[in-house]
Design an enzyme around this catalytic site. Sequence first.
Site, PDB file in Angstrom:
ATOM      1  N   CYS A  40      -3.352  -4.546   1.778  1.00 14.28           N
ATOM      2  CA  CYS A  40      -4.307  -3.758   0.976  1.00 14.28           C
ATOM      3  C   CYS A  40      -3.630  -3.283  -0.304  1.00 14.28           C
ATOM      4  CB  CYS A  40      -4.824  -2.571   1.782  1.00 14.28           C
ATOM      5  SG  CYS A  40      -5.901  -1.488   0.840  1.00 14.28           S
TER       6      CYS A  40
ATOM      7  N   CYS B  66      -7.273   2.171   8.782  1.00 17.72           N
ATOM      8  CA  CYS B  66      -8.518   2.842   8.389  1.00 17.72           C
ATOM      9  C   CYS B  66      -9.767   2.144   8.902  1.00 17.72           C
ATOM     10  CB  CYS B  66      -8.563   3.020   6.880  1.00 17.72           C
ATOM     11  SG  CYS B  66      -8.692   1.467   5.961  1.00 17.72           S
TER      12      CYS B  66
END
Length: 358
Positions: free
Chosen positions: A105, A202
Amino acid sequence: MEKKKVVIGMSGGVDSSVAASLLKEQGYDVIGVTMQIWQDEDNETKEEQGGCCGLSAVDDARRVAETLEIPYYVMNFKKEFKEKVMDYFVAEYQQGRTPNPCIACNRYVKWESLLKRSLDIGADYIATGHYARVVQLENGRYTLKKSATAAKDQTYALYNLTQYQLSHTIMPVGEYTKDQIREMAKEINLRVANKPDSQEICFIPDNDYAKFIEENTDTKIQKGNFVNTAGEVVGKHKGITHYTIGQRKGLNLSLGHPVFVVEIRPETNEVVIGTSNEVFSDKLYANQLNFMSIEDLEGDMKVTAKIRYSHQGADCIIRKVGEDKLECVFTEPQRAITPGQAVVFYDGEYVVGGGTII
Ligand SMILES: Nc1ncnc2c1ncn2[C@@H]1O[C@H](COP(=O)(O)OP(=O)(O)OP(=O)(O)O)[C@@H](O)[C@H]1O
């Protein structure tokens, strides 16, 4: 002189909020951006879709931007996140490796996509609330220096940023401790001052990786054999996606002594188990190399290597054994060297570079 423009990635948390405020104090022209990355379109109103980019994160970030009187935008990066982070996560587990989605990410979503869009709208830099420091060395190269508080240091998850990306990056909180950051948040009256730190991965809020993988692949996860290091079958496993190197819990094997996962073999769908000694190894190989403080590795180099986020680091010698492959030999054997995880090399406080363990 015209003010330099910075886009700060705002996750609605304490660190990026204070980072925005610090940048403003330092005289930058600051623009706040929250990236929407993973929530399901149909579920956007659900409270549990919070994550770092759900509705509450956007509300919090927007309020902070109002308090700081900076412009604020929400940008959609769901496609990039799905391709570069979620799909990679699933594929890696299916190959018997243990991925690190935060690293993917950072490089591909935050630094590739956000940096590009930020430069497109006229910004000079992007900034984040990561605990790390961007520095330029005497040899002209950009690298990362560990944050002032070793316990919060996030350089491990940022080792694969390129020189170009680093030269357009500011990480303002790296100089401070978390307590100092919370103090600053209170002083500037940020409502988020006491928000807890974000945890785990997440996009998997309940931490059930195997369930997430099953729901996000067309390939059926097959049960298979647990074998010992002598090759004898000692039980049945639930599918290789349920396991990682060094794992002891959840194996459901009673062999009269503690056993650990020592290898995952996707080609035969086997999970190899062994004793605690067999989880230790003094050597690893890595590819997908990225160097920061040096342009390339020549000959042997003595460094400290971190083999996972929570690893305290161990002395070793690294040397190239191929164009994109290096060998790392530790002074002391290390526990659970795990393919798919990053290995990051340090020279004191500075990141030398890193790669993916193979
Ligand atoms: N959805 C997002 N949009 C924009 N920036 C983000 C987003 N998620 C994370 N970031 C940026 O990446 C940094 C590190 O994220 P990480 O998840 O490690 O920390 P965090 O606990 O979310 O930090 P914070 O206290 O700022 O919320 C954040 O400080 C922020 O600058």
